[in-house]
Design an enzyme around this catalytic site. Structure first.
Site, PDB file in Angstrom:
ATOM      1  N   GLU A   1       0.886  -1.161   0.000  1.00 53.93           N
ATOM      2  CA  GLU A   1       0.000   0.000   0.000  1.00 53.93           C
ATOM      3  C   GLU A   1       0.921   1.207   0.000  1.00 53.93           C
ATOM      4  O   GLU A   1       1.555   1.518   0.997  1.00 53.93           O
ATOM      5  CB  GLU A   1      -0.914  -0.038   1.232  1.00 53.93           C
ATOM      6  CG  GLU A   1      -2.133   0.865   1.109  1.00 53.93           C
ATOM      7  CD  GLU A   1      -1.809   2.315   1.425  1.00 53.93           C
ATOM      8  OE1 GLU A   1      -1.593   3.100   0.468  1.00 53.93           O
ATOM      9  OE2 GLU A   1      -1.752   2.651   2.608  1.00 53.93           O
TER      10      GLU A   1
ATOM     11  N   CYS B   1      -1.863   8.763   2.625  1.00 56.94           N
ATOM     12  CA  CYS B   1      -1.728   8.275   1.253  1.00 56.94           C
ATOM     13  C   CYS B   1      -3.003   8.530   0.463  1.00 56.94           C
ATOM     14  O   CYS B   1      -2.957   8.805  -0.744  1.00 56.94           O
ATOM     15  CB  CYS B   1      -1.394   6.789   1.265  1.00 56.94           C
ATOM     16  SG  CYS B   1      -2.537   5.785   2.233  1.00 56.94           S
TER      17      CYS B   1
END
Length: 456
Positions: free
Chosen positions: A229, A263
């Protein structure tokens, strides 16, 4: 010199240091985790779930203390740190409540014969976690995999040693067998050795694109499963029929929460030409009203950035864009105080030939783009090497569902800011990584789907 230290970004002061792990300690931890797995795989899912419930209880009981730790480690405002703790508790409880049913054998219809797929843990897993959500990132990796029957080696970010130890202490006090969950103050070189160790069966990393590429290369060389990720440059689309008041509010939340250091933050605000001027005026006013201050204060919206280096990197990107012709609407400078403080910043006029058009801005900087129409908005949204998430602001939900199909991302939120919930799979495509965390999809990443068939 220790790599693991608590440096309070609000002051720049080093408050604590922790010793790096020796090679011998690393080897001992791997063997302990492997031995724990050999026993843990035979423990019933119900018993594993009971452990996760106790882990959740301890996080809840200590939420105030745990929140204070990450305020010092990475500057998250206390109110947001407490919010993170609530999500963490939800995650552990979600897998404790739902995970056992997902581990039940799945029957297969095959010409009258009896066949099924059984889900089994793989063994020792290595988690490499970032500093921006110190408890949440660990929970979404450890929760499902402990329930699966795996054991955990956790290498946290060097600036989060105190929260890393606190998590290990919670697992121990919750009754986890020795070796089930181990915190390692490991170096990057030791991480490579861990990945190569035959007792380690998989790796999950949340972090930068550079770190993800390095870990994926190492894991690929060893033929081991990896979940990544990574970064994001998520579009936030404001369509002509959007509720502008709501869109502005959610754009501020989505871009400046956690000081913009997420993110899946709304990093590129793409606004239809028909409402661009009105949106930009209101958004600028909202950005300039963001309360920046003491992260322990209840009314603080934005604290310091996580570190001096993070601030330096971000400011270099902003100044480079301005030199290339971008318009600085507000902010664009560090604040005059000790610590890593940066002003909430708004840029317009960023063009495709500028460096930051293709880069991730990991901090409190929003870029607003004017889209000529819907097709232009989609083109801007997809013109990025990343593909994590997106937000659509519109009063036409059916149209938004169709639009979502055209966005090259792993997650789409409609009329709400980007976020994360225990039951929703989290992850992206393109250079944002691969694999999923959370939800049933996340639980299925590190399991052996063993097929068993009985002859007729």
């Amino acid at each position: 010199m220790s790599h693991y230290k608590v440096t309070n970004p609000a002051t720049g002061e080093v408050e604590a240091t922790y010793p790096d792990a020796s090679d011998g300690e690393i080897l001992k931890a791997v063997e302990s985790a492997h031995q724990a797995y050999l026993a843990w795989r035979d423990v019933t899912p119900a018993e594993r779930a009971a452990l996760l419930h106790r882990v959740a209880d301890l996080h809840e009981q200590r939420r105030d203390q745990l929140a204070d730790i990450i305020v010092r480690e990475m500057g998250k405002p206390k109110s947001q740190a407490l919010g993170e703790m609530s999500v963490v508790v939800d995650i552990y409880r979600y897998y404790a409540d739902n995970g056992p049913a997902w581990l039940e054998p799945e029957p297969i219809v095959t010409g009258g014969a009896k066949a099924e797929v059984r889900k089994q843990g793989l063994g020792v897993l290595l988690g490499i976690m970032p500093w921006n959500f110190p408890y949440y990132q660990v929970a979404r990796f450890a929760g499902p995999n402990v329930l699966n029957g795996n054991t955990i080696l956790l290498k946290h970010a060097p600036q989060c040693p105190e929260s890393a130890k606190a998590i290990e202490d919670i697992f121990t006090e919750a009754g986890a067998p020795k070796g089930l969950y181990t915190n390692l103050y490991a170096s990057n070189e030791q991480v490579g050795e861990l990945i190569a160790d035959p007792r380690v069966q998989g790796v999950s990393l949340t972090g930068s694109e550079r770190a993800g590429a390095a870990v994926a290369e190492q894991a690929g060389r060893q033929l081991k499963k990896v979940v990544l990720e990574l970064g994001g440059s998520d579009p936030f689309l404001v369509l002509p029929d959007a509720d502008l008041e709501q869109a502005v509010k959610q754009a501020v939340q989505g871009r400046f929460g956690n000081c913009g250091q997420a993110c899946n933050a709304a990093k590129r605000i793409i606004v239809d030409d028909a409402v661009y001027d009105d949106f930009l005026a209101a958004f600028r006013e909202a950005v300039e009203q963001i309360k920046v201050g003491d992260p322990m204060a209840d009314d603080t919206v934005m604290g310091p950035m996580s570190s001096e280096q993070a601030l330096t990197n971000l400011d270099a990107q902003v100044q480079d864009a301005i030199r290339q012709g971008a318009t600085l609407v507000t902010g664009g400078k560090r604040l005059d105080r000790a610590g890593a403080w940066y002003a909430p910043t708004l840029l317009t006029g960023v063009t495709r030939d500028m460096r930051i058009f293709q880069e991730e801005l990991f901090g409190p900087v929003a870029v607003v783009y004017r889209a000529a129409d819907l097709e232009d908005a989609i083109d801007l949204a997809n013109d990025t090497p990343y593909g994590l998430g997106a937000v659509i602001q519109t009063s036409n939900p059916e149209g938004a569902l169709e639009l979502a199909n055209r966005l090259e991302v792993g997650m789409v939120h409609i009329n709400e800011p980007p976020g994360s919930e225990a039951e929703l799979p989290f992850g992206g495509v393109k250079r944002s990584g691969f694999g999923r965390e959370l939800g049933k999809d996340g639980m299925d990443e590190f399991v052996n789907r063993q097929m068993v068939k009985m002859a007729r």
